[in-house]
Design an enzyme around this catalytic site. Structure first.
Site, PDB file in Angstrom:
ATOM      1  N   TYR A 695      37.151  31.031  43.520  1.00 50.21           N
ATOM      2  CA  TYR A 695      36.767  32.191  42.713  1.00 50.21           C
ATOM      3  C   TYR A 695      37.550  32.175  41.409  1.00 50.21           C
ATOM      4  O   TYR A 695      38.760  31.991  41.404  1.00 50.21           O
ATOM      5  CB  TYR A 695      37.057  33.485  43.467  1.00 50.21           C
ATOM      6  CG  TYR A 695      36.737  34.727  42.659  1.00 50.21           C
ATOM      7  CD1 TYR A 695      35.445  35.220  42.622  1.00 50.21           C
ATOM      8  CD2 TYR A 695      37.716  35.371  41.911  1.00 50.21           C
ATOM      9  CE1 TYR A 695      35.132  36.334  41.862  1.00 50.21           C
ATOM     10  CE2 TYR A 695      37.421  36.482  41.147  1.00 50.21           C
ATOM     11  CZ  TYR A 695      36.118  36.964  41.123  1.00 50.21           C
ATOM     12  OH  TYR A 695      35.823  38.059  40.371  1.00 50.21           O
ATOM     13  N   HIS A 696      36.860  32.408  40.299  1.00 52.38           N
ATOM     14  CA  HIS A 696      37.449  32.330  38.974  1.00 52.38           C
ATOM     15  C   HIS A 696      37.868  33.721  38.502  1.00 52.38           C
ATOM     16  O   HIS A 696      37.040  34.589  38.319  1.00 52.38           O
ATOM     17  CB  HIS A 696      36.426  31.734  37.998  1.00 52.38           C
ATOM     18  CG  HIS A 696      37.036  31.287  36.700  1.00 52.38           C
ATOM     19  ND1 HIS A 696      37.759  32.116  35.894  1.00 52.38           N
ATOM     20  CD2 HIS A 696      37.026  30.073  36.087  1.00 52.38           C
ATOM     21  CE1 HIS A 696      38.149  31.460  34.826  1.00 52.38           C
ATOM     22  NE2 HIS A 696      37.729  30.215  34.925  1.00 52.38           N
ATOM     23  N   GLY A 697      39.165  33.929  38.298  1.00 56.19           N
ATOM     24  CA  GLY A 697      39.651  35.177  37.736  1.00 56.19           C
ATOM     25  C   GLY A 697      39.481  35.206  36.228  1.00 56.19           C
ATOM     26  O   GLY A 697      38.952  34.273  35.617  1.00 56.19           O
ATOM     27  N   ILE A 780      34.444  25.295  38.911  1.00 54.85           N
ATOM     28  CA  ILE A 780      34.639  26.736  38.858  1.00 54.85           C
ATOM     29  C   ILE A 780      33.253  27.351  38.758  1.00 54.85           C
ATOM     30  O   ILE A 780      32.736  27.585  37.673  1.00 54.85           O
ATOM     31  CB  ILE A 780      35.492  27.134  37.648  1.00 54.85           C
ATOM     32  CG1 ILE A 780      36.739  26.268  37.596  1.00 54.85           C
ATOM     33  CG2 ILE A 780      35.864  28.577  37.710  1.00 54.85           C
ATOM     34  CD1 ILE A 780      37.485  26.407  36.330  1.00 54.85           C
ATOM     35  N   GLU A 786      31.859  34.533  35.619  1.00 55.50           N
ATOM     36  CA  GLU A 786      32.684  35.098  36.686  1.00 55.50           C
ATOM     37  C   GLU A 786      34.019  35.574  36.136  1.00 55.50           C
ATOM     38  O   GLU A 786      34.560  36.583  36.582  1.00 55.50           O
ATOM     39  CB  GLU A 786      32.923  34.031  37.754  1.00 55.50           C
ATOM     40  CG  GLU A 786      33.385  34.584  39.084  1.00 55.50           C
ATOM     41  CD  GLU A 786      33.202  33.565  40.192  1.00 55.50           C
ATOM     42  OE1 GLU A 786      32.206  33.667  40.917  1.00 55.50           O
ATOM     43  OE2 GLU A 786      34.049  32.664  40.307  1.00 55.50           O
TER      44      GLU A 786
END
Length: 886
Positions: A695-697, A780, A786
């Site tokens: 998961y890409h912050g 990613i 995202e």
């Protein structure tokens, strides 16, 4: 829901900080006119009544004291504080959730009452002003508020395991610390209507400041540096003197200050230090209070503890048993005595009696059942002459099931016990586990008063080592058992003043350090014990050398405990640079106060622009730290390249040292700022390709830290592929060269995987992020979408993208799902105008959403079980499986 809860907790934690910048500006002439009728009872009368309640505690009439304070908690501030304190004491003894909740409610009542005492609040802080005054009653209210806040913070750590509650407790402690400092500046006898009122206030302020100074000064240096950066400071000698003045006063807090001093001299300085407590002062204090209350359970326990420290063990057991008979209201208080009686029996090698005490604690006590269970199993094992029975095996198996978390962290002693259980279950045997516990509890500092007991213990160790060499050489953990025996032998030789034999045993441990199990404490402890030998021999330079080597050891069991002991050893030798810096700051502030500068005006300016400064800090300065780290890394590589130009001819890899250094720096930054951890790092293979999907912050700082962890602990070098946009960023060329970052194309990704390289990529549309640290191929999914338009529910925004699954199937590589906890709490993206910015992005691919943050929240990366390559799986099915795993 998670976001709402997080915000609520942060608001609750920060709510208390409002008072920190508020102080009443009331003329001193109004002090005498302040009416105590607001509190419901005269201040002096309430202090007298609370003294009587406190006396009940030391007369062992605890239930009566709790009942009276419950009935009278609305009577005054001090009645409410007494009720909160006794409730907290009960909750700390039982760890019962109902008792904890009752204590929390009592503390809320106390803090609310203390807040209501203030008739005026200013949003401008007058902290540097010497002219602003508070009334007598308001000073007492502030003191009560500070004490209640400290108790509430301590209760937070045992109430909930969550990170945000931990932060909440830390913020409360910071406010409490600042309040005690401000109260000390207002500790002026002329501002009080009576001598009695001032004595009660003075004892409370001295107790608070003394406790904070003593606690902070005895923390390991690596922690002190962080605390002093946050505004904490500590002076050990000053803290002890303040507590002594409070303990010998006639104030309400005097007995509590005495208990804090006794706790330091007889427990903290002994267990977390090197037997450094002042036992003569402790003896004087105990006997002084016992002359007032001869049957006081708490002071009888400290008398028995002093007898234990002087190795008068049978006498100590009798005193503990007498203390138990004197107090019958709270059975849980007896557990302190049971714990101490247990160790008295252990030091006399009375395993059956020690096992009986451990069994009582396991059944009745809730502090750490895992520890109690391990102790019971160990003492039964020793009593059975080192032969494992089914009952003993079952006890060792039970230990991991009983572990708890405190302040969101596992208890170090429980982790040690669980590791020992793993060793036992693997080989059905442990090497002198009880004596190893004696060492860890600094029990040999007690036996030093009886040379015969020391020699007898050494004979047991020597015989056990001989048996180990004959009968257990094929054991799985033979090296650890042998190292444990050498450590015990070396320490005992040191206490017997046989320093050459001590060096010989400790050197052998250091030389075989690579043979020990993962996270073994043997090497680090051997280095410290070597330093202690040199301290005894007055060889300071050698002692410093081995203390530094011990500090450099990382990630071993009971690491914090050893750092406490290292700090205690270093405190005897020199003052730290931090203390010198603090002294310089003190002289600077003194100079400013004596100068003609208008400090009130400067303070007003700071209060006026403080919100703007904080806004700029959150929006620009904190995110800029990562940018500075990236450009700093590039500059370092440039210097390294030219500096090592000549050395390159003799090296197979020019950049090895540079990348190793950068990995250490990035790991250090992550550990300090985010307490960064990785769970499942063992899933990264030591060779061969792997694909990670995560998961890409808003900013993938978690992968910068993960890159460092993999390089340092899995010995895998990472190749990176990135968008062409990255190569147009000025100033990063040398860093891109060092990391061997290549333009991102499908053909190059597949080629590098087939050649077995460690590869990292970022998708073609990723123009916002400089580069991503990934393994083999780490896509990613969602990319900028995202990052910029995700929310705190952590929803995946992949749309129909399945490229990563296609490449994984073609490259015949496994996939590892990965998620980082709090990655969106650390760095956030603006939500204002999201629809418009999303429209702009979809049309132009310009990532215009600003990010902010770099908040110091705890970050943990979880690497899941690898999803193996399956030639029959479709891309759609693989994508679905990865989504479920994430």
């Amino acid at each position: 829901m998670y976001q709402l809860k997080s915000n609520h907790i942060f608001e609750d934690a920060l709510e208390s900080l409002d008072d920190d910048d508020q102080k009443l500006h009331i003329n001193k002439s109004s002090t005498s006119s302040k009416s105590y009728e607001e509190s419901g009872v005269d201040l002096n009368q309430s202090l007298i009544e609370c003294e009587q309640i406190t006396q009940l505690i030391f007369e062992n009439r605890l239930n009566e004291a709790l009942k009276r304070t419950k009935e009278q908690e609305n009577r005054s501030l001090y009645h409410s504080l007494c009720h909160s304190s006794i409730s907290f004491m009960q909750a700390g003894m039982t760890f019962n959730q109902d008792d904890i909740e009752a204590s929390i409610q009592a503390l809320r009542h106390t803090t609310n009452m203390s807040k209501k005492s203030e008739s005026y609040r200013s949003w401008i802080s007058f902290g540097l002003s010497t002219k602003s005054t508070m009334t007598e009653y308001e000073l007492h209210a502030k003191l009560v508020y500070a004490e209640a806040l400290l108790i509430r913070a301590l209760l937070t750590f045992i109430q909930d395991q969550g990170l945000f509650n931990f932060i909440s407790g830390a913020l409360k402690i910071k406010e409490c610390h600042d309040l005690f400092i401000k109260l000390a500046k207002n500790n002026d006898p002329s501002r009080f209507s009576s001598k009695t009122s001032y004595e009660h206030f003075d004892s409370g302020v001295r107790m608070g400041n003394g406790a904070f100074n003593l606690m902070i000064a005895n923390l390991p240096q690596r922690i002190i540096r962080c605390l002093e950066f946050a505004g904490f400071s500590g002076d050990k000698d000053f803290g002890i003197k303040e507590l002594e003045k409070s303990a010998m006063s006639k104030g309400l807090r005097a007995p509590l200050a005495a208990l804090l001093l006794l706790g330091y001299h007889t427990y903290a300085a002994h267990i977390f230090g090197n037997g450094d407590g002042d036992l003569n002062k402790a003896h004087t204090l105990v006997e002084y209070y016992l002359s007032k209350n001869p049957n006081s359970y708490l002071f009888l326990v400290f008398r028995a503890r002093l007898q234990t420290l002087h190795c008068r063990l049978n006498e100590a057991i009798q005193t503990y048993e007498y203390a138990i008979r004197c107090q019958s209201d709270w059975k849980n208080l007896h557990h302190i005595a049971y714990w101490e009686i247990l160790w008295c029996h252990v030091l006399q090698l009375e395993w059956k009696q020690a096992a009986t005490m451990a069994e009582i604690l396991l059944k009745e006590n809730n502090w750490s059942k895992a520890t109690s269970c391990y102790l019971l199993a160990t003492f039964q094992f020793e009593y059975n002459n080192g032969i494992a029975t089914d009952e003993i095996s079952q006890l060792y198996k039970r230990v991991p099931e009983l572990k708890i978390r405190l302040a969101g962290k596992s208890i170090p002693l429980e982790k040690y016990a669980i590791k020992q259980c793993e060793h036992f279950l693997a080989q059905k045997w442990l090497f002198l586990p009880a004596l190893e516990l004696v060492y860890l509890m600094n029990g040999f500092y007690i036996l030093v008063h009886d040379q015969n007991k020391l020699q007898k213990t050494l004979d047991i160790v020597n015989n056990a080592i001989k048996d180990l060499e004959v009968n257990h050489q094929n054991d799985q953990f033979y090296a650890d058992s042998y190292g444990s025996g050498l450590l015990l032998r070396g320490v005992l030789h040191c206490f017997l003043h046989r320093y050459d034999e001590a060096h010989q045993a400790l050197d052998e441990i250091i030389n075989m350090s690579k043979e020990f199990d993962e996270k073994s404490l043997l090497t680090a402890n051997a280095l410290l014990e070597k330093a202690m030998v040199y301290i005894e021999l007055k060889q300071k330079q050698k002692a410093n050398e081995y203390l530094q080597k011990a500090i450099e050891c990382k990630e071993y069991q009971l690491e914090s405990r050893l750092h406490f002991r290292i700090n205690a050893a270093m405190q005897k030798k020199k003052k730290t640079l931090i203390m010198v810096f603090n002294q310089a700051i003190y002289y600077l502030l003194t100079y400013l106060e004596r100068s003609n500068l208008d400090l009130i005006y400067l303070t007003w300016l700071w209060a006026l622009f403080k919100p703007l400064c904080l806004l700029l800090l959150s929006l620009f300065l904190l995110p800029a730290t990562i940018l500075l780290f990236i450009y700093g890394s590039s500059l370092f590589c440039l210097i390294y390249k030219h500096w090592n130009r000549l050395k390159a001819a003799y090296s197979d890899d020019l950049w090895y040292g540079a990348l190793k250094t950068l990995a250490i720096l990035w790991e250090l930054q992550g550990n300090i700022w985010h307490g960064y951890e990785v769970e499942g790092l063992e899933h990264i293979p030591t060779e061969g390709p792997v694909l990670i999907v995560f998961y890409h912050g808003a900013l993938p700082i978690d992968f910068y830290y993960l890159f460092a962890k993999i390089w340092l602990y899995r010995n895998r070098r990472v190749r990176v592929v990135a968008d062409k946009f990255v190569f147009k960023i000025p100033g990063l060329g040398t860093l891109l060269e060092a990391l061997e970052i290549q333009p991102s194309t499908s053909a190059m990704c597949k080629s590098m995987l087939e050649e077995g390289h460690v590869l990292a990529v970022s998708p073609g549309n990723l123009k916002k992020i400089f580069f991503e640290v990934l393994i083999q191929i780490c896509f990613i999914e969602g990319g900028v979408r995202e990052a910029l338009f995700g929310d705190h529910n952590y929803q995946l925004i992949w749309k129909e993208r399945r490229g990563f699954a296609k490449v994984a199937i073609e490259a015949k590589t496994a996939i590892i799902p990965m998620f980082t906890k709090n990655v969106r709490e650390a760095v956030r993206a603006m939500t204002f105008g999201r629809r418009f910015l999303s429209y702009i992005y979809e049309k132009t691919r310009l990532p215009l959403v600003p990010i902010y943050g770099m908040f110091p929240v705890k970050m943990i990366t979880y690497l899941g079980e690898p999803i193996p390559y399956d030639p029959d799986v479709t891309t759609e099915a693989l994508v679905a499986r990865v989504k479920i795993s994430l």
